[in-house]
Enzyme design. Structure first.
Site, PDB file in Angstrom:
ATOM      1  N   HIS A 121      47.585  64.630  56.002  1.00 47.17           N
ATOM      2  CA  HIS A 121      48.473  65.595  55.343  1.00 47.17           C
ATOM      3  C   HIS A 121      47.671  66.736  54.708  1.00 47.17           C
ATOM      4  CE1 HIS A 121      52.706  66.219  54.463  1.00 47.17           C
ATOM      5  NE2 HIS A 121      52.380  66.682  53.267  1.00 47.17           N
ATOM      6  N   LYS A 148      61.881  66.634  59.557  1.00 41.29           N
ATOM      7  CA  LYS A 148      62.665  65.754  58.684  1.00 41.29           C
ATOM      8  C   LYS A 148      64.150  66.066  58.806  1.00 41.29           C
ATOM      9  CE  LYS A 148      59.406  64.615  54.986  1.00 41.29           C
ATOM     10  NZ  LYS A 148      59.131  64.720  53.533  1.00 41.29           N
ATOM     11  N   ARG A 200      53.521  67.630  60.388  1.00 36.21           N
ATOM     12  CA  ARG A 200      53.364  66.323  59.752  1.00 36.21           C
ATOM     13  C   ARG A 200      52.902  65.307  60.791  1.00 36.21           C
ATOM     14  NH1 ARG A 200      58.457  68.440  58.191  1.00 36.21           N
ATOM     15  NH2 ARG A 200      58.648  68.868  55.942  1.00 36.21           N
ATOM     16  N   ARG A 236      47.582  69.724  56.819  1.00 39.33           N
ATOM     17  CA  ARG A 236      48.815  70.524  56.655  1.00 39.33           C
ATOM     18  C   ARG A 236      48.642  71.454  55.453  1.00 39.33           C
ATOM     19  NH1 ARG A 236      54.471  70.477  57.609  1.00 39.33           N
ATOM     20  NH2 ARG A 236      55.807  70.400  55.761  1.00 39.33           N
ATOM     21  N   TYR A 244      51.568  76.232  46.896  1.00 29.99           N
ATOM     22  CA  TYR A 244      50.367  76.888  47.418  1.00 29.99           C
ATOM     23  C   TYR A 244      50.018  78.150  46.641  1.00 29.99           C
ATOM     24  CZ  TYR A 244      51.088  73.491  51.056  1.00 29.99           C
ATOM     25  OH  TYR A 244      51.265  72.299  51.719  1.00 29.99           O
ATOM     26  N   HIS A 269      59.816  73.423  55.552  1.00 26.56           N
ATOM     27  CA  HIS A 269      60.339  73.090  54.227  1.00 26.56           C
ATOM     28  C   HIS A 269      61.799  73.527  54.128  1.00 26.56           C
ATOM     29  CE1 HIS A 269      56.138  73.035  52.119  1.00 26.56           C
ATOM     30  NE2 HIS A 269      56.434  71.893  52.679  1.00 26.56           N
TER      31      HIS A 269
END
Length: 306
Positions: A251, A175, A151, A254, A286, A277
Site C-alpha cells: 500500500h 471498492k 490497491r 500507492r 497527501y 477515492h
C-alpha cells in the site's frame, strides 16, 4: 462458518460479499468484529435478541474493548463494523431505529502515509533483473503499483481483457464495484508486453485469464489469480532492500504514486480519480505530506527556523 453466528450477521456478510463486493480482507475484518460483538451481546443480556438492544449496550461494548487496551484506531474499526450492520438492519426493516447513529467514533490521531523517496522508487524498480518468468512477474507487480497507484486487491483481479495495450490503460474494478481507468507508463508497458508473451507461451493468455494467474489450478480445475499474501511477500522483500522503514507495505507504493504525482504538480482531484477515492477527504492526506516537507525545508533553511 462460525456455527454461533447469528443469521442476520451471516446475511449481512453475504450482502457485502456479493452485492457490495468488498475484498476478502475487509470481509474477514467484519466477520471478526461482528462475531465478537454478537458474543458480547449474548453475555450482556441473554434474555433479548441482539438487534433489540439499546444504545447503552453499544457504549458498554466500546468500554469493554477500551479496557483491553485497544487503540483508538482499532476501536473505531470495531464501531464502524457494528454501524454498518445496523444500517443494513434498518434498510432490511429488521430494526426501527439505528441505535449506533449517534454513537461518536473515537478520535484518531492521523498517521501520515509511509512512502518511498523518488530515489528509492527508482531503485526498487531496478532490482528484479532478467527476462525470465519470475523476474518479469515481480518487476511488473512493482511497476504497476508505482505507475498506477492501484490497491493490492485490484492488482490481483486484473484480467487480460481489462488491458488496452494500444491506449496504455487498464480497466479497474475498485471498492464497491466502482470502475475506473488507470494509465500505464512506457516502462511498465514494456514489462507488461513481455510478461503477456510468457503467459501466451504457457497457454495462459486467454482474454478471461488473470494477468497474474495462480501457479496451480484449484480443486475445481480452474486457475484463479495469485494470492494477496504472495504479492505482499514479493513487494515486502524488495521494500526491505531499498528502505529500513518497517512500516512500508504494498500500500506504500500507492502512497508513493500519489505523493510523487502531487509533488510534480498533479491536481488533487485528478489524483482522487486515479486512486478511486470516493471523496476528496481521503486524498487530502497527501497535502499534509507536502506541509511536512515544507516544514522540514523551512527548519533547515531559515535562520530562525530551528
Amino acid at each position: 462458518m462460525n456455527r454461533n453466528r447469528h443469521q442476520i450477521i451471516s446475511d449481512f456478510l453475504e450482502y457485502i460479499k456479493t452485492v457490495r463486493r468488498y475484498s476478502s480482507h475487509t470481509i474477514r475484518s467484519y466477520e471478526h468484529d461482528l462475531d465478537q460483538y454478537y458474543s458480547f451481546c449474548r453475555d450482556f443480556d441473554p434474555t433479548r435478541e441482539f438487534k433489540d438492544l439499546d444504545q447503552p449496550a453499544i457504549q458498554c461494548y466500546l468500554q469493554q474493548l477500551s479496557r483491553r487496551g485497544l487503540s483508538a484506531r482499532t476501536l473505531a474499526r470495531h464501531l464502524a463494523s457494528v454501524k454498518s450492520l445496523y444500517k443494513y438492519m434498518l434498510i432490511k426493516n429488521l430494526v426501527k431505529v439505528n441505535i449506533t447513529q449517534s454513537v461518536k467514533t473515537p478520535k484518531i490521531e492521523q498517521e501520515l502515509p509511509h512512502f518511498l523517496s523518488l530515489k528509492e522508487a527508482k531503485n526498487i524498480l531496478r532490482i528484479p533483473v532478467g527476462n525470465d518468468e519470475k523476474a518479469l512477474r515481480e518487476r511488473l507487480i512493482l511497476e504497476l503499483f508505482y505507475a498506477t497507484g492501484i490497491r493490492i486487491s485490484e492488482l490481483i483481479a486484473i484480467q487480460l481483457n481489462d488491458i488496452r495495450m494500444e491506449e496504455g490503460i487498464i480497466h479497474i474494478i475498485g471498492k464497491g464495484s466502482k470502475e475506473r481507468i488507470v494509465m500505464v507508463g512506457t516502462e511498465a508497458m514494456d514489462t507488461l508486453r513481455n510478461h503477456i508473451e510468457i503467459l501466451n507461451e504457457n497457454g495462459l493468455a486467454g482474454l478471461d485469464n488473470y494477468l497474474f494467474p495462480a501457479l496451480r489450478k484449484g480443486k475445481n480445475g480452474k486457475r484463479s489469480h495469485i494470492a494477496q499474501r504472495t504479492v505482499f511477500n514479493i513487494v515486502k522483500k524488495y521494500l526491505k532492500q531499498v528502505s529500513d522503514d518497517e512500516k512500508l507495505s504494498p500500500h506504500s507504493l500507492r502512497h508513493t504514486f500519489a505523493t510523487h504525482m502531487l509533488n510534480n504538480g498533479a491536481d488533487l482531484m485528478a489524483i482522487k480519480d486515479l486512486l478511486g477515492h470516493s471523496s476528496l477527504s481521503s486524498t487530502q492526506v497527501y497535502t499534509h505530506l507536502q506541509q511536512e516537507k515544507l516544514k522540514k525545508i523551512y527548519q533547515q533553511a531559515h535562520p530562525h527556523g530551528k
